[in-house]
Motif scaffolding. Structure first.
Motif, PDB file in Angstrom:
ATOM      1  N   GLU A   1       1.984  -8.832  34.505  1.00  0.00           N
ATOM      2  CA  GLU A   1       2.548  -8.374  35.764  1.00  0.00           C
ATOM      3  C   GLU A   1       2.011  -7.021  36.205  1.00  0.00           C
ATOM      4  O   GLU A   1       1.811  -6.766  37.375  1.00  0.00           O
ATOM      5  CB  GLU A   1       4.051  -8.266  35.597  1.00  0.00           C
ATOM      6  N   ARG A   2       1.800  -6.150  35.244  1.00  0.00           N
ATOM      7  CA  ARG A   2       1.349  -4.792  35.571  1.00  0.00           C
ATOM      8  C   ARG A   2      -0.064  -4.572  35.050  1.00  0.00           C
ATOM      9  O   ARG A   2      -0.489  -5.223  34.106  1.00  0.00           O
ATOM     10  CB  ARG A   2       2.281  -3.772  34.902  1.00  0.00           C
ATOM     11  N   VAL A   3      -0.732  -3.628  35.646  1.00  0.00           N
ATOM     12  CA  VAL A   3      -2.107  -3.349  35.235  1.00  0.00           C
ATOM     13  C   VAL A   3      -2.096  -2.466  33.985  1.00  0.00           C
ATOM     14  O   VAL A   3      -1.487  -1.400  33.969  1.00  0.00           O
ATOM     15  CB  VAL A   3      -2.877  -2.645  36.366  1.00  0.00           C
TER      16      VAL A   3
ATOM     17  N   LEU B   1      -9.052   0.672  39.978  1.00  0.00           N
ATOM     18  CA  LEU B   1      -8.066  -0.297  39.480  1.00  0.00           C
ATOM     19  C   LEU B   1      -7.323  -0.964  40.635  1.00  0.00           C
ATOM     20  O   LEU B   1      -7.072  -2.163  40.612  1.00  0.00           O
ATOM     21  CB  LEU B   1      -7.066   0.389  38.533  1.00  0.00           C
ATOM     22  N   GLN B   2      -6.984  -0.140  41.661  1.00  0.00           N
ATOM     23  CA  GLN B   2      -6.265  -0.710  42.797  1.00  0.00           C
ATOM     24  C   GLN B   2      -7.148  -1.705  43.563  1.00  0.00           C
ATOM     25  O   GLN B   2      -6.670  -2.718  44.054  1.00  0.00           O
ATOM     26  CB  GLN B   2      -5.745   0.398  43.703  1.00  0.00           C
ATOM     27  N   ALA B   3      -8.442  -1.398  43.598  1.00  0.00           N
ATOM     28  CA  ALA B   3      -9.354  -2.318  44.272  1.00  0.00           C
ATOM     29  C   ALA B   3      -9.487  -3.616  43.476  1.00  0.00           C
ATOM     30  O   ALA B   3      -9.586  -4.715  44.037  1.00  0.00           O
ATOM     31  CB  ALA B   3     -10.721  -1.650  44.425  1.00  0.00           C
ATOM     32  N   LYS B   4      -9.452  -3.474  42.172  1.00  0.00           N
ATOM     33  CA  LYS B   4      -9.634  -4.630  41.291  1.00  0.00           C
ATOM     34  C   LYS B   4      -8.371  -5.504  41.226  1.00  0.00           C
ATOM     35  O   LYS B   4      -8.457  -6.714  41.092  1.00  0.00           O
ATOM     36  CB  LYS B   4      -9.979  -4.090  39.895  1.00  0.00           C
ATOM     37  N   TYR B   5      -7.229  -4.860  41.275  1.00  0.00           N
ATOM     38  CA  TYR B   5      -5.952  -5.599  41.175  1.00  0.00           C
ATOM     39  C   TYR B   5      -5.098  -5.302  42.408  1.00  0.00           C
ATOM     40  O   TYR B   5      -4.072  -4.630  42.300  1.00  0.00           O
ATOM     41  CB  TYR B   5      -5.185  -5.205  39.913  1.00  0.00           C
ATOM     42  N   PRO B   6      -5.493  -5.777  43.569  1.00  0.00           N
ATOM     43  CA  PRO B   6      -4.747  -5.421  44.784  1.00  0.00           C
ATOM     44  C   PRO B   6      -3.287  -5.870  44.702  1.00  0.00           C
ATOM     45  O   PRO B   6      -2.998  -6.980  44.249  1.00  0.00           O
ATOM     46  CB  PRO B   6      -5.503  -6.171  45.898  1.00  0.00           C
ATOM     47  N   GLY B   7      -2.402  -4.966  45.110  1.00  0.00           N
ATOM     48  CA  GLY B   7      -0.980  -5.303  45.156  1.00  0.00           C
ATOM     49  C   GLY B   7      -0.247  -5.183  43.830  1.00  0.00           C
ATOM     50  O   GLY B   7       0.958  -5.376  43.757  1.00  0.00           O
TER      51      GLY B   7
END
Ligand SMILES: [Fe+2]
Ligand SMILES: [Fe+2]
Length: 255
Positions: A26-28, A50-56
């Motif tokens: 659920e979380r990165v 990381l935000q680009a890799k795991y959007p949302g």
């Protein structure tokens, strides 16, 4: 121009699997810079990438679901059970000290002497281990844990301690400890607690005996009498080393 597709290397496949697993969580979950260094890379995972890799997705700020769950108020023994990669060496050394009739403080020092290695980091393990336990044990115990790192390189005939054969095999016959280790040893020799630290080396079991029967439960009382368990749980208190225990509890917290 045609570019031939190269078969993936083992490490690329491992990375891919790791990413796949991360995505299913659920979380990165990120690796700290130190973990990357241990992989031979000077690198870190930046927030933007990381935000680009795991959007949302949000970053992990709590327990890592891949690790054994720790109780809300962990004790030292919970760390033994849930975070230390191996207890055998520590338990065998402490059992040896107990059978030799050594004082409880020394038995505790033997039980904790290598928590740096089994639970935290190998390099300078005596210093790390001592720092972690310092607020919770008698000063003699943490002092002994710190300097055992230096003493184990130097023989002491008075107690039948020789340079370990294991070190000859592990480091080669030409290995010489660094000057700071030599200085620590020389200072320790003159110290009033020298023999406590030396007893850690004497009882250090370098050859693991797979048949030895050892159990952490045998040390519950000694730990209870000699380790000041914080009421809030080890890691949730405000001691100078609480953050180290918290890091061990939640090693992949984003911040
Ligand atoms: Fe050690
Ligand atoms: Fe050891």
């Amino acid at each position: 121009m045609n570019v031939a597709v190269q078969p993936k290397t083992l490490s690329e496949r491992a990375d891919e699997l790791e990413h796949q697993m991360e995505e299913e969580l659920e979380r990165v979950i990120t690796k700290s810079a130190l973990f990357h260094l241990a992989d031979g890379k000077v690198s870190y995972d930046s927030g933007a990438s990381l935000q680009a890799k795991y959007p949302g997705k949000y970053m992990l700020m709590g327990d890592d679901p891949r690790l054994p769950k720790m109780p809300a108020k962990p004790t030292l023994l919970d760390y033994f059970r849930c975070r230390f990669a191996s207890m055998n060496h520590l338990l065998q050394s402490a059992t040896h000290a107990l059978k030799a009739g050594l004082p409880e403080k020394t038995v505790l020092a033997c039980l904790l002497h290598d928590i740096g290695v089994s639970g935290f980091i190998r390099a300078d393990h005596g210093y790390w281990g001592a720092q972690m336990i310092e607020p919770y044990v008698d000063e003699e115990v943490s002092w002994a844990v710190r300097v055992h790192q230096a003493l184990r390189f130097f023989p002491d005939d008075s107690v039948g301690y020789k340079y370990p054969d294991m070190y000859l095999r592990a480091f080669g016959p030409d290995y010489k400890p660094e000057p700071y280790i030599l200085r620590e040893y020389e200072a320790a020799r003159k110290h009033k607690w020298y023999m406590t630290a030396r007893q850690i080396c004497v009882n250090d079991i370098y050859s693991f005996d797979p048949n030895a029967k050892v159990n952490i439960d045998d040390f519950v009382d000694i730990v209870g009498r000699n380790f000041r368990q914080p009421e809030e749980g080890l890691g949730w208190d405000s001691s100078p080393s609480a953050h180290m225990w918290r890091t061990l509890m939640r090693p992949t917290r984003y911040l």
